[in-house]
Write a protein that holds these residues in place. Sequence first.
Motif, PDB file in Angstrom:
ATOM      1  N   THR A  67       0.812  -1.214   0.140  1.00 59.14           N
ATOM      2  CA  THR A  67       0.135   0.029   0.070  1.00 59.14           C
ATOM      3  C   THR A  67       0.714   1.330   0.047  1.00 59.14           C
ATOM      4  N   CYS A  68       1.830   0.964  -0.411  1.00 60.92           N
ATOM      5  CA  CYS A  68       2.906   2.367  -0.455  1.00 60.92           C
ATOM      6  C   CYS A  68       3.375   2.891  -1.628  1.00 60.92           C
ATOM      7  N   PRO A  69       2.603   3.654  -2.247  1.00 59.06           N
ATOM      8  CA  PRO A  69       3.064   4.407  -3.588  1.00 59.06           C
ATOM      9  C   PRO A  69       4.409   4.792  -3.550  1.00 59.06           C
ATOM     10  N   VAL A  70       5.169   4.694  -4.681  1.00 59.65           N
ATOM     11  CA  VAL A  70       6.527   5.215  -4.671  1.00 59.65           C
ATOM     12  C   VAL A  70       6.639   6.101  -6.162  1.00 59.65           C
ATOM     13  N   LYS A  71       7.146   7.027  -6.132  1.00 61.78           N
ATOM     14  CA  LYS A  71       7.340   7.860  -7.506  1.00 61.78           C
ATOM     15  C   LYS A  71       8.783   8.450  -7.366  1.00 61.78           C
ATOM     16  N   PHE A  72       9.284   8.858  -8.352  1.00 64.22           N
ATOM     17  CA  PHE A  72      10.330   9.656  -8.512  1.00 64.22           C
ATOM     18  C   PHE A  72      10.613  10.589  -9.743  1.00 64.22           C
ATOM     19  N   ARG A  73      11.604  11.543  -9.609  1.00 59.49           N
ATOM     20  CA  ARG A  73      11.933  12.453 -10.564  1.00 59.49           C
ATOM     21  C   ARG A  73      13.339  12.810 -10.522  1.00 59.49           C
ATOM     22  N   GLN A  74      13.675  13.189 -11.623  1.00 55.92           N
ATOM     23  CA  GLN A  74      15.359  13.466 -11.810  1.00 55.92           C
ATOM     24  C   GLN A  74      15.697  15.071 -12.086  1.00 55.92           C
ATOM     25  N   TYR A  75      16.574  15.388 -11.934  1.00 60.05           N
ATOM     26  CA  TYR A  75      17.221  16.947 -11.951  1.00 60.05           C
ATOM     27  C   TYR A  75      18.466  17.024 -11.902  1.00 60.05           C
ATOM     28  N   PRO A  76      18.946  18.106 -12.651  1.00 57.09           N
ATOM     29  CA  PRO A  76      20.330  18.113 -12.514  1.00 57.09           C
ATOM     30  C   PRO A  76      20.814  18.713 -11.054  1.00 57.09           C
ATOM     31  N   ALA A  77      21.938  18.216 -10.686  1.00 61.33           N
ATOM     32  CA  ALA A  77      22.341  18.510  -9.287  1.00 61.33           C
ATOM     33  C   ALA A  77      22.121  20.158  -8.775  1.00 61.33           C
ATOM     34  N   GLY A  78      22.553  20.897  -9.668  1.00 62.54           N
ATOM     35  CA  GLY A  78      22.399  22.314  -9.277  1.00 62.54           C
ATOM     36  C   GLY A  78      21.022  22.874  -9.819  1.00 62.54           C
ATOM     37  N   GLN A  79      20.267  22.405 -10.069  1.00 64.25           N
ATOM     38  CA  GLN A  79      18.947  22.836 -10.162  1.00 64.25           C
ATOM     39  C   GLN A  79      17.735  22.267  -9.738  1.00 64.25           C
ATOM     40  N   PRO A  80      17.759  22.108  -8.282  1.00 65.70           N
ATOM     41  CA  PRO A  80      16.703  21.721  -7.615  1.00 65.70           C
ATOM     42  C   PRO A  80      15.486  22.099  -7.751  1.00 65.70           C
ATOM     43  N   PRO A  81      14.342  21.461  -7.977  1.00 61.01           N
ATOM     44  CA  PRO A  81      12.970  22.200  -7.979  1.00 61.01           C
ATOM     45  C   PRO A  81      12.703  22.988  -6.613  1.00 61.01           C
ATOM     46  N   ALA A  82      11.702  23.861  -6.627  1.00 59.85           N
ATOM     47  CA  ALA A  82      11.373  24.405  -5.442  1.00 59.85           C
ATOM     48  C   ALA A  82      10.871  23.603  -4.421  1.00 59.85           C
ATOM     49  N   ALA A  83      10.716  23.945  -3.472  1.00 56.90           N
ATOM     50  CA  ALA A  83      10.244  23.093  -2.318  1.00 56.90           C
ATOM     51  C   ALA A  83       8.797  22.657  -2.299  1.00 56.90           C
ATOM     52  N   ASN A  84       8.167  23.424  -2.960  1.00 57.37           N
ATOM     53  CA  ASN A  84       6.558  23.104  -3.133  1.00 57.37           C
ATOM     54  C   ASN A  84       6.212  22.407  -4.325  1.00 57.37           C
ATOM     55  N   ASP A  85       7.180  22.342  -5.159  1.00 62.27           N
ATOM     56  CA  ASP A  85       7.110  21.806  -6.639  1.00 62.27           C
ATOM     57  C   ASP A  85       6.845  20.313  -6.666  1.00 62.27           C
ATOM     58  N   GLU A  86       5.692  19.942  -6.976  1.00 59.36           N
ATOM     59  CA  GLU A  86       5.293  18.648  -7.009  1.00 59.36           C
ATOM     60  C   GLU A  86       5.342  17.822  -8.401  1.00 59.36           C
ATOM     61  N   THR A  87       5.748  18.590  -9.495  1.00 63.35           N
ATOM     62  CA  THR A  87       5.663  18.405 -10.933  1.00 63.35           C
ATOM     63  C   THR A  87       7.117  17.418 -11.150  1.00 63.35           C
ATOM     64  N   ILE A 116      18.425  11.565  -8.392  1.00 67.71           N
ATOM     65  CA  ILE A 116      17.168  10.918  -8.330  1.00 67.71           C
ATOM     66  C   ILE A 116      16.472  11.095  -6.917  1.00 67.71           C
ATOM     67  N   GLU A 117      15.469  11.518  -7.039  1.00 67.35           N
ATOM     68  CA  GLU A 117      14.498  11.847  -5.788  1.00 67.35           C
ATOM     69  C   GLU A 117      13.313  11.035  -5.882  1.00 67.35           C
ATOM     70  N   PHE A 118      13.274  10.230  -4.840  1.00 72.51           N
ATOM     71  CA  PHE A 118      11.900   9.500  -4.653  1.00 72.51           C
ATOM     72  C   PHE A 118      11.200   9.880  -3.473  1.00 72.51           C
ATOM     73  N   LYS A 119       9.957   9.889  -3.684  1.00 73.79           N
ATOM     74  CA  LYS A 119       8.725  10.225  -2.879  1.00 73.79           C
ATOM     75  C   LYS A 119       7.953   9.011  -2.524  1.00 73.79           C
ATOM     76  N   VAL A 120       8.120   8.429  -1.178  1.00 68.89           N
ATOM     77  CA  VAL A 120       7.126   7.627  -0.485  1.00 68.89           C
ATOM     78  C   VAL A 120       6.297   7.708   0.185  1.00 68.89           C
ATOM     79  N   ALA A 121       5.106   7.439   0.223  1.00 67.73           N
ATOM     80  CA  ALA A 121       3.951   7.552   1.105  1.00 67.73           C
ATOM     81  C   ALA A 121       3.689   5.995   1.628  1.00 67.73           C
ATOM     82  N   CYS A 122       3.747   5.942   2.815  1.00 67.52           N
ATOM     83  CA  CYS A 122       3.237   4.740   3.617  1.00 67.52           C
ATOM     84  C   CYS A 122       2.384   5.173   4.713  1.00 67.52           C
ATOM     85  N   ASP A 123       0.974   5.141   4.611  1.00 65.87           N
ATOM     86  CA  ASP A 123       0.217   5.416   5.394  1.00 65.87           C
ATOM     87  C   ASP A 123       0.395   6.842   6.027  1.00 65.87           C
TER      88      ASP A 123
END
Length: 135
Positions: A67-87, A116-123
Amino acid sequence: MRPLRAAGLSLLGMLMLAACADDRETYSQSADGYLLAMRLAPNPPEAGKTAVVTAVLHLDGHASLATCPVKFRQYPAGQPPAANDETGYHAMRQDLTSDIYRADSDDFGGVGKWIIEFKVACDKDVFNLRFPIFT
């Protein structure tokens, strides 16, 4: 296979990693009792091409994390997305009989360091893990 970069793997966690093991390097990190191990194929990824991202998720004392969805995104090390950016996240497909997740990356747009940034949501547990890689 090079040694894992995490301490305290349980026997079950090591067996799960062996399910996707071959000659490519495994990267692993833990957060709040969860262990996420990640592989890329090819590794290192090639600039201008995609890679297959494989992840194994384990929580000590739990047989399955279905029941734990896992997703990821990738970006160049010097260009992180904004803290609230979920795209830019890719949902990972879970193998039906295991805790192994897979998905294709976007093109790695250039040579250098990527995240490579993973976002995991378990409960109620939601966490992000970041892995630096090089093309």
